[in-house]
Design a protein around this motif. Structure first.
Motif, PDB file in Angstrom:
ATOM      1  N   GLY A 186       0.837  -1.188   0.000  1.00  0.00           N
ATOM      2  CA  GLY A 186       0.000   0.000   0.000  1.00  0.00           C
ATOM      3  C   GLY A 186       0.872   1.238   0.000  1.00  0.00           C
ATOM      4  O   GLY A 186       1.751   1.381   0.843  1.00  0.00           O
ATOM      5  N   ASP A 187       0.680   2.126  -0.961  1.00  0.00           N
ATOM      6  CA  ASP A 187       1.424   3.385  -0.995  1.00  0.00           C
ATOM      7  C   ASP A 187       0.600   4.472  -0.302  1.00  0.00           C
ATOM      8  O   ASP A 187      -0.540   4.234   0.113  1.00  0.00           O
ATOM      9  CB  ASP A 187       1.732   3.775  -2.441  1.00  0.00           C
ATOM     10  N   GLU A 188       1.172   5.665  -0.176  1.00  0.00           N
ATOM     11  CA  GLU A 188       0.521   6.712   0.610  1.00  0.00           C
ATOM     12  C   GLU A 188      -0.876   7.053   0.100  1.00  0.00           C
ATOM     13  O   GLU A 188      -1.809   7.196   0.883  1.00  0.00           O
ATOM     14  CB  GLU A 188       1.384   7.974   0.630  1.00  0.00           C
ATOM     15  N   ALA A 208       4.336   3.606   3.491  1.00  0.00           N
ATOM     16  CA  ALA A 208       3.977   2.393   2.757  1.00  0.00           C
ATOM     17  C   ALA A 208       3.677   1.266   3.729  1.00  0.00           C
ATOM     18  O   ALA A 208       4.228   1.218   4.840  1.00  0.00           O
ATOM     19  CB  ALA A 208       5.091   1.972   1.804  1.00  0.00           C
ATOM     20  N   MET A 209       2.813   0.381   3.303  1.00  0.00           N
ATOM     21  CA  MET A 209       2.517  -0.869   4.009  1.00  0.00           C
ATOM     22  C   MET A 209       3.033  -2.029   3.167  1.00  0.00           C
ATOM     23  O   MET A 209       2.856  -2.050   1.951  1.00  0.00           O
ATOM     24  CB  MET A 209       1.013  -1.028   4.212  1.00  0.00           C
ATOM     25  N   ASN A 222       2.634 -15.027   8.196  1.00  0.00           N
ATOM     26  CA  ASN A 222       1.828 -13.889   7.762  1.00  0.00           C
ATOM     27  C   ASN A 222       2.153 -12.690   8.654  1.00  0.00           C
ATOM     28  O   ASN A 222       2.065 -12.788   9.883  1.00  0.00           O
ATOM     29  CB  ASN A 222       0.339 -14.216   7.890  1.00  0.00           C
ATOM     30  N   LEU A 223       2.512 -11.568   8.047  1.00  0.00           N
ATOM     31  CA  LEU A 223       2.827 -10.381   8.833  1.00  0.00           C
ATOM     32  C   LEU A 223       2.669  -9.121   8.003  1.00  0.00           C
ATOM     33  O   LEU A 223       2.782  -9.161   6.772  1.00  0.00           O
ATOM     34  CB  LEU A 223       4.237 -10.444   9.415  1.00  0.00           C
ATOM     35  N   THR A 224       2.400  -8.009   8.688  1.00  0.00           N
ATOM     36  CA  THR A 224       2.209  -6.699   8.068  1.00  0.00           C
ATOM     37  C   THR A 224       3.031  -5.670   8.821  1.00  0.00           C
ATOM     38  O   THR A 224       3.070  -5.688  10.057  1.00  0.00           O
ATOM     39  CB  THR A 224       0.723  -6.287   8.117  1.00  0.00           C
ATOM     40  N   ARG A 225       3.679  -4.780   8.065  1.00  0.00           N
ATOM     41  CA  ARG A 225       4.456  -3.702   8.689  1.00  0.00           C
ATOM     42  C   ARG A 225       4.268  -2.406   7.884  1.00  0.00           C
ATOM     43  O   ARG A 225       3.968  -2.440   6.692  1.00  0.00           O
ATOM     44  CB  ARG A 225       5.956  -4.055   8.745  1.00  0.00           C
ATOM     45  N   PHE A 226       4.534  -1.280   8.565  1.00  0.00           N
ATOM     46  CA  PHE A 226       4.429   0.045   7.955  1.00  0.00           C
ATOM     47  C   PHE A 226       5.747   0.797   8.095  1.00  0.00           C
ATOM     48  O   PHE A 226       6.372   0.778   9.170  1.00  0.00           O
ATOM     49  CB  PHE A 226       3.334   0.870   8.635  1.00  0.00           C
ATOM     50  N   VAL A 227       6.165   1.470   7.024  1.00  0.00           N
ATOM     51  CA  VAL A 227       7.326   2.348   7.056  1.00  0.00           C
ATOM     52  C   VAL A 227       6.866   3.768   6.731  1.00  0.00           C
ATOM     53  O   VAL A 227       5.994   3.963   5.860  1.00  0.00           O
ATOM     54  CB  VAL A 227       8.420   1.876   6.068  1.00  0.00           C
ATOM     55  N   GLY A 320      -6.102   2.958   6.163  1.00  0.00           N
ATOM     56  CA  GLY A 320      -4.686   3.314   6.235  1.00  0.00           C
ATOM     57  C   GLY A 320      -3.925   2.683   7.377  1.00  0.00           C
ATOM     58  O   GLY A 320      -2.764   3.034   7.615  1.00  0.00           O
ATOM     59  N   SER A 321      -4.537   1.710   8.073  1.00  0.00           N
ATOM     60  CA  SER A 321      -3.867   1.104   9.228  1.00  0.00           C
ATOM     61  C   SER A 321      -4.237  -0.371   9.330  1.00  0.00           C
ATOM     62  O   SER A 321      -5.365  -0.766   9.029  1.00  0.00           O
ATOM     63  CB  SER A 321      -4.268   1.829  10.513  1.00  0.00           C
ATOM     64  N   LYS A 322      -3.275  -1.164   9.767  1.00  0.00           N
ATOM     65  CA  LYS A 322      -3.485  -2.616   9.869  1.00  0.00           C
ATOM     66  C   LYS A 322      -2.409  -3.176  10.778  1.00  0.00           C
ATOM     67  O   LYS A 322      -1.324  -2.588  10.923  1.00  0.00           O
ATOM     68  CB  LYS A 322      -3.411  -3.243   8.476  1.00  0.00           C
TER      69      LYS A 322
END
Length: 359
Positions: A186-188, A208-209, A222-227, A320-322
């Protein structure tokens, strides 16, 4: 008993209980389970690979063709499984082999065809309760997948496209022997718009996600991160904290015997408590996992119960969040598998949970 012996005994116990004369395991998931982490995958997207396992009351074979036999025997299979191969252009020989050994009873399969019956439910549930050897493989996979995620997001640049970030993620997973079965980006601009933000040609921009579903030895991490390439706004921080609290509520009730329907109800209430009533309606919330990215997705009223040593991945989200990690139900509580100590964390209900990586 070793892992293979334990699993063969389990399969045959189910065969005896249900009057089965043979079991055929064709799917990528069941093949990996039965072969103690082996793979019948050539094309990554396939559900049934280039080999299957046949179990009878007195024998167990891996059935394949002459293209794959030597490689499987040398690289994918544990001792104790015989390989039987037919010419690649004559698959009828495989059916003749099975017919000669199946006996007079019914044949069960994970992907039944031609008069076969589904696997017994007790066998399916047994797969969800991971053995010690499987847990060790899963822990190693979780660490490696989390390290790959950190490596990629520490290197990412705002001018990268989503395709470039997904490619870097896939490269980091492949370098660790992990199949990149899913790399969402996911981009901004698109993050607040699409919960399943697949990679695109758009630039990442300010944040980005990255989401991984990585498979190794048949198991899924399975994992999700945000920068963030800029300071997060107060609203972005608030939403990140809210999804973490929703996840924490689910974690709190996860124990053996609790149904996925009960966890789902907890998630629904947690969204409302966090000020987002109905937030669960815009994306599935996750569920149990292991040899699939999700064995069973939690739904209202689901009676599927968690087992001891059952893996799970919950993924509550807001625009926008996860948040998402792979965890296991253990006698001492939940064990989080997808952890890299380099990643910044925040304490949520007594657990270290992934924070936003701000660069």
């Amino acid at each position: 008993m070793n892992e293979l012996t334990t699993k063969l005994a389990l399969v045959r116990d189910n065969m005896n209980e249900h009057g089965l004369s043979a079991v055929r395991l064709r799917g990528v998931d069941w093949f990996a389970w039965m072969t103690c982490g082996g793979s019948n995958v050539v094309i990554l997207t396939t559900e049934a690979g280039v080999a299957e396992v046949l179990v009878t009351t007195d024998g167990a074979w891996v059935l394949t063709d002459n293209i794959e036999a030597a490689r499987l025997e040398q690289e994918e299979l544990p001792p104790g499984l015989q390989v039987w191969a037919h010419p690649w252009q004559d698959s009828a020989q495989r059916e003749a082999f099975v017919a000669a050994r199946r006996g007079s009873g019914a044949v069960a399969s994970d992907r039944p065809s031609a008069g076969e019956v589904p696997l017994p439910e007790r066998l399916t549930r047994a797969r969800w309760s991971l053995l010690p050897e499987e847990l060790e493989r899963y822990r190693a996979l979780g660490r490696d997948a989390a390290e790959a995620m950190t490596e990629v997001l520490l290197a990412a640049k705002p001018e990268w496209t989503g395709f470039e970030l997904a490619g870097a993620g896939a490269e980091a997973l492949w370098a660790r022997g992990i199949h990149p079965t899913l790399t969402l980006v996911g981009d901004e601009r698109r993050l607040p718009v699409h919960r399943h933000a697949t990679a695109s040609k758009e630039r990442l921009g300010g944040r980005a996600m990255l989401v991984f579903c990585g498979r190794r030895h048949g198991l899924f991490a399975n994992l999700t991160r945000f920068v963030y390439f800029r300071p997060p706004s107060a609203e972005e921080r608030r939403l990140a904290a809210d999804v973490a609290r929703v996840e924490a509520a689910a974690f709190e009730v996860c124990r053996p015997g609790v149904t996925l329907g009960q966890v789902y109800s907890t998630l629904v209430q947690a969204y409302a408590t966090a000020g987002h009533p109905g937030g669960e309606a815009f994306h599935h919330q996750g569920g149990s996992c292991g040899y699939l990215s999700r064995d069973v997705v939690a739904r209202p009223g689901s009676t599927v119960a968690l087992e001891l040593y059952n893996a799970m991945a919950w993924n509550p989200s807001l625009p926008g969040s996860k948040i998402e990690d792979t965890v296991v139900v253990s006698p001492d509580g939940l064990e989080i598998l997808t952890v890299d100590p380099r990643w910044p964390t925040v304490q949520v209900a007594g657990r270290a949970r992934p924070d936003l990586l701000v660069r």
